[in-house]
Motif scaffolding. Sequence first.
Motif, PDB file in Angstrom:
ATOM      1  N   ALA A  51      45.316  28.426  43.384  1.00  7.76           N
ATOM      2  CA  ALA A  51      44.625  27.145  43.244  1.00  7.76           C
ATOM      3  C   ALA A  51      43.847  26.947  44.254  1.00  7.76           C
ATOM      4  O   ALA A  51      42.829  26.597  43.886  1.00  7.76           O
ATOM      5  N   GLU A  52      43.947  27.985  44.571  1.00  9.69           N
ATOM      6  CA  GLU A  52      42.605  28.405  45.871  1.00  9.69           C
ATOM      7  C   GLU A  52      41.242  28.839  45.393  1.00  9.69           C
ATOM      8  O   GLU A  52      40.023  28.579  45.298  1.00  9.69           O
ATOM      9  N   LEU A  53      42.033  29.960  44.370  1.00 14.50           N
ATOM     10  CA  LEU A  53      40.703  30.909  44.026  1.00 14.50           C
ATOM     11  C   LEU A  53      40.219  30.995  42.448  1.00 14.50           C
ATOM     12  O   LEU A  53      38.847  30.603  41.907  1.00 14.50           O
ATOM     13  N   GLY A  54      41.421  29.913  41.917  1.00 20.00           N
ATOM     14  CA  GLY A  54      41.421  29.497  40.444  1.00 20.00           C
ATOM     15  C   GLY A  54      39.806  29.006  40.286  1.00 20.00           C
ATOM     16  O   GLY A  54      38.958  29.588  39.429  1.00 20.00           O
ATOM     17  N   PRO A  55      39.996  28.270  40.606  1.00 19.82           N
ATOM     18  CA  PRO A  55      38.340  26.922  40.354  1.00 19.82           C
ATOM     19  C   PRO A  55      37.408  28.029  40.108  1.00 19.82           C
ATOM     20  O   PRO A  55      36.388  27.338  39.565  1.00 19.82           O
ATOM     21  N   LEU A  56      37.059  29.185  41.227  1.00 21.29           N
ATOM     22  CA  LEU A  56      35.919  29.742  41.488  1.00 21.29           C
ATOM     23  C   LEU A  56      35.741  30.501  39.878  1.00 21.29           C
ATOM     24  O   LEU A  56      33.844  30.644  40.045  1.00 21.29           O
ATOM     25  N   PHE A  57      36.552  30.587  39.153  1.00 16.65           N
ATOM     26  CA  PHE A  57      36.275  31.291  37.705  1.00 16.65           C
ATOM     27  C   PHE A  57      36.262  30.407  36.737  1.00 16.65           C
ATOM     28  O   PHE A  57      36.208  30.858  35.495  1.00 16.65           O
ATOM     29  N   ALA A  58      36.039  28.772  36.930  1.00 13.42           N
ATOM     30  CA  ALA A  58      35.515  27.961  35.598  1.00 13.42           C
ATOM     31  C   ALA A  58      34.800  28.456  35.063  1.00 13.42           C
ATOM     32  O   ALA A  58      33.324  28.392  35.380  1.00 13.42           O
ATOM     33  N   GLY A  59      34.223  28.351  33.816  1.00 18.08           N
ATOM     34  CA  GLY A  59      33.617  28.092  33.027  1.00 18.08           C
ATOM     35  C   GLY A  59      32.257  29.375  33.250  1.00 18.08           C
ATOM     36  O   GLY A  59      31.493  30.495  32.700  1.00 18.08           O
ATOM     37  N   VAL A  60      33.525  30.783  33.811  1.00 17.80           N
ATOM     38  CA  VAL A  60      33.246  32.204  33.541  1.00 17.80           C
ATOM     39  C   VAL A  60      34.226  33.180  32.417  1.00 17.80           C
ATOM     40  O   VAL A  60      34.888  32.466  32.245  1.00 17.80           O
ATOM     41  N   ASP A  61      32.994  33.867  31.239  1.00 14.65           N
ATOM     42  CA  ASP A  61      33.088  34.984  30.826  1.00 14.65           C
ATOM     43  C   ASP A  61      34.262  35.524  31.350  1.00 14.65           C
ATOM     44  O   ASP A  61      34.114  36.606  31.654  1.00 14.65           O
ATOM     45  N   VAL A  62      35.980  35.208  31.127  1.00 16.37           N
ATOM     46  CA  VAL A  62      36.747  36.207  31.846  1.00 16.37           C
ATOM     47  C   VAL A  62      36.718  37.814  30.938  1.00 16.37           C
ATOM     48  O   VAL A  62      36.948  38.862  31.386  1.00 16.37           O
ATOM     49  N   ALA A  63      36.238  37.945  29.691  1.00 18.17           N
ATOM     50  CA  ALA A  63      36.499  38.851  28.852  1.00 18.17           C
ATOM     51  C   ALA A  63      35.528  39.838  29.468  1.00 18.17           C
ATOM     52  O   ALA A  63      35.989  40.900  29.909  1.00 18.17           O
ATOM     53  N   SER A  64      33.465  39.571  30.266  1.00 20.99           N
ATOM     54  CA  SER A  64      33.435  40.181  30.584  1.00 20.99           C
ATOM     55  C   SER A  64      32.938  40.838  31.708  1.00 20.99           C
ATOM     56  O   SER A  64      33.363  41.905  32.458  1.00 20.99           O
ATOM     57  N   LEU A  65      34.047  38.964  32.528  1.00 17.08           N
ATOM     58  CA  LEU A  65      34.368  39.879  34.201  1.00 17.08           C
ATOM     59  C   LEU A  65      35.918  40.794  34.223  1.00 17.08           C
ATOM     60  O   LEU A  65      35.500  41.693  34.743  1.00 17.08           O
ATOM     61  N   GLN A  66      36.356  40.465  33.690  1.00 19.58           N
ATOM     62  CA  GLN A  66      37.557  41.925  33.135  1.00 19.58           C
ATOM     63  C   GLN A  66      37.331  43.417  33.161  1.00 19.58           C
ATOM     64  O   GLN A  66      37.493  44.399  33.555  1.00 19.58           O
ATOM     65  N   HIS A  67      35.988  43.786  31.921  1.00 18.81           N
ATOM     66  CA  HIS A  67      35.331  44.445  32.051  1.00 18.81           C
ATOM     67  C   HIS A  67      34.850  45.188  32.775  1.00 18.81           C
ATOM     68  O   HIS A  67      34.538  46.060  33.615  1.00 18.81           O
ATOM     69  N   HIS A  68      34.141  44.531  33.593  1.00 14.69           N
ATOM     70  CA  HIS A  68      33.152  44.818  34.854  1.00 14.69           C
ATOM     71  C   HIS A  68      34.036  45.357  35.979  1.00 14.69           C
ATOM     72  O   HIS A  68      34.179  46.324  37.067  1.00 14.69           O
ATOM     73  N   ARG A  69      35.600  44.311  36.268  1.00 18.71           N
ATOM     74  CA  ARG A  69      35.864  44.949  37.234  1.00 18.71           C
ATOM     75  C   ARG A  69      36.578  45.920  36.796  1.00 18.71           C
ATOM     76  O   ARG A  69      37.377  47.563  37.773  1.00 18.71           O
ATOM     77  N   GLU A  70      37.312  46.792  35.796  1.00 21.12           N
ATOM     78  CA  GLU A  70      37.599  47.504  35.511  1.00 21.12           C
ATOM     79  C   GLU A  70      37.201  48.982  36.038  1.00 21.12           C
ATOM     80  O   GLU A  70      37.521  49.561  36.650  1.00 21.12           O
ATOM     81  N   HIS A  71      35.621  48.591  35.392  1.00 16.48           N
ATOM     82  CA  HIS A  71      34.334  49.844  35.773  1.00 16.48           C
ATOM     83  C   HIS A  71      34.710  49.362  37.392  1.00 16.48           C
ATOM     84  O   HIS A  71      34.700  50.974  37.718  1.00 16.48           O
ATOM     85  N   TYR A  72      34.011  48.538  37.929  1.00 14.87           N
ATOM     86  CA  TYR A  72      34.115  48.602  39.203  1.00 14.87           C
ATOM     87  C   TYR A  72      35.471  49.181  40.199  1.00 14.87           C
ATOM     88  O   TYR A  72      35.283  50.509  41.356  1.00 14.87           O
ATOM     89  N   PHE A  73      36.242  49.249  40.108  1.00  9.66           N
ATOM     90  CA  PHE A  73      36.976  49.288  40.500  1.00  9.66           C
ATOM     91  C   PHE A  73      37.452  51.424  40.494  1.00  9.66           C
ATOM     92  O   PHE A  73      38.153  51.989  41.262  1.00  9.66           O
ATOM     93  N   ALA A  74      37.425  51.370  38.889  1.00 11.11           N
ATOM     94  CA  ALA A  74      37.585  52.624  38.813  1.00 11.11           C
ATOM     95  C   ALA A  74      36.485  53.213  39.267  1.00 11.11           C
ATOM     96  O   ALA A  74      37.100  54.279  39.794  1.00 11.11           O
ATOM     97  N   ALA A  75      35.471  52.761  39.400  1.00 14.79           N
ATOM     98  CA  ALA A  75      34.149  53.969  40.353  1.00 14.79           C
ATOM     99  C   ALA A  75      34.779  53.425  41.438  1.00 14.79           C
ATOM    100  O   ALA A  75      34.677  55.198  42.253  1.00 14.79           O
ATOM    101  N   VAL A  76      35.121  52.493  42.434  1.00 17.93           N
ATOM    102  CA  VAL A  76      34.950  52.314  43.912  1.00 17.93           C
ATOM    103  C   VAL A  76      36.743  53.362  44.327  1.00 17.93           C
ATOM    104  O   VAL A  76      36.376  54.177  45.241  1.00 17.93           O
ATOM    105  N   LEU A  77      36.764  53.896  43.018  1.00 20.87           N
ATOM    106  CA  LEU A  77      38.553  54.148  43.915  1.00 20.87           C
ATOM    107  C   LEU A  77      38.654  55.941  43.362  1.00 20.87           C
ATOM    108  O   LEU A  77      39.452  56.525  43.197  1.00 20.87           O
ATOM    109  N   GLY A  78      37.498  55.941  43.128  1.00 21.42           N
ATOM    110  CA  GLY A  78      37.471  57.756  42.549  1.00 21.42           C
ATOM    111  C   GLY A  78      37.331  58.204  41.142  1.00 21.42           C
ATOM    112  O   GLY A  78      37.547  59.705  41.023  1.00 21.42           O
ATOM    113  N   GLY A  79      37.544  56.855  40.240  1.00 20.29           N
ATOM    114  CA  GLY A  79      36.966  57.598  39.071  1.00 20.29           C
ATOM    115  C   GLY A  79      35.905  57.496  37.817  1.00 20.29           C
ATOM    116  O   GLY A  79      34.537  58.165  38.676  1.00 20.29           O
TER     117      GLY A  79
END
Length: 121
Positions: A28-56
Motif C-alpha cells: 500500500a505504501e510503496l506500490g504507488p511508486l511503481f505506477a507507470g514503470v516498465d516492470v519487466a525492465s525494472l525486474q531485469h535491472h533488479r536481478e542484475h543489480y542484486f546479483a552483482a552486489v551480493l557477489g555474483g
Amino acid sequence: MSMFEQLGGADGIGRFVDELSRRLRDDAELGPLFAGVDVASLQHHREHYFAAVLGGPENYSGRSLREAHRPLGLTDAHFERFLVVVDESLAALSADDAAAAAVRELLERLRPVIVTPSRLS
C-alpha cells in the motif's frame, strides 16, 4: 561462499527478485511508486543489480542508484518499509537468518544513496 551463492545463485536471486517485486507492487505504501514503470525492465535491472552486489556476476548496466531513486523523493520511512518488504521476501523463500541479516546490512549501507536528504528550512 558469497551471499550470491548462499541465496541460491542466479536462480535464487531470480526467485528473490520475483517475490520482492510482487510484494513491492502490492504494498500500500510503496506500490504507488511503481505506477507507470516498465516492470519487466525494472525486474531485469533488479536481478542484475542484486546479483552483482551480493557477489555474483557483474552484469548490471543501469543507472546509478542515486540517479534512479532521486526523482522519487524517497524518505527514511519509505526505506524502512522497503527493508520490511525485503525481510518478508527473504522469509517467504526460507532464507536463513544470517543471509537475511547480511542482505539487510548491505542495503542499509545504501540508504544515503537512495533516500533523498531532507531540506532544513
